[in-house]
Design an enzyme around this catalytic site. Sequence first.
Site, short mmCIF file in Angstrom:
data_model
loop_
_atom_site.label_atom_id
_atom_site.label_comp_id
_atom_site.label_asym_id
_atom_site.label_seq_id
_atom_site.Cartn_x
_atom_site.Cartn_y
_atom_site.Cartn_z
N GLY A 19 0.83 -1.21 0.00
CA GLY A 19 0.00 0.00 0.00
C GLY A 19 0.85 1.25 0.00
O GLY A 19 2.04 1.18 -0.19
N SER A 20 0.33 2.34 0.16
CA SER A 20 -1.05 2.74 0.07
C SER A 20 -1.42 2.94 -1.39
O SER A 20 -0.57 2.75 -2.27
CB SER A 20 -1.26 4.03 0.87
OG SER A 20 -0.97 5.18 0.12
N SER A 21 -2.65 3.37 -1.64
CA SER A 21 -3.05 3.59 -3.03
C SER A 21 -2.20 4.67 -3.69
O SER A 21 -2.08 4.71 -4.91
CB SER A 21 -4.54 3.95 -3.11
OG SER A 21 -4.80 5.12 -2.36
N SER A 43 0.85 4.72 -3.74
CA SER A 43 2.02 4.05 -4.32
C SER A 43 1.93 4.02 -5.84
O SER A 43 2.96 3.98 -6.52
CB SER A 43 2.15 2.63 -3.78
OG SER A 43 2.58 2.64 -2.44
#
Length: 146
Positions: free
Chosen positions: A62-64, A66
């Site tokens: 993660g996180s989005s 990334s």
Amino acid sequence: MGDLTGKVLYGGTASGEVMVLDEALSFWGGIDRQTGAIIDEHHPQRGSSVAGKVLVMPYGRGSSSSTSVFAETIRAGSGPLALLLLEPDVILVLGAMVAGELYDKRCPVVVVPPDDYSRLATGQLVQVVAQMGDTACIQMTDAVPA
């Protein structure tokens, strides 16, 4: 040495030195975007650089966000040349897709089965040939000379 196979999540070709991470890595806050150095203070390979490597890790962490960092490292040349995973990671696949579409730079992403994954070692030279709809071929060669 034998070839390895994998499921193509994002196609492309790349050749380079393998870097196997001991644990998952988040590109958001875990990587220096300009250098590709691992900056996560808790990661066992902190200080190592993923730039220009065929990066092998079990999965992303993660996180989005990334997605955007991964795409930016590919654009800047500070990211890996290819990504070999044990488990699929849609966040990283999306980052590779964005880099391909926006910057015309491809970083193949392949899921490697456990038996083949365990055969990958830091320092090996490999060529990744990953065409969408096909099984990826990862050709192993000799280790990098000392």
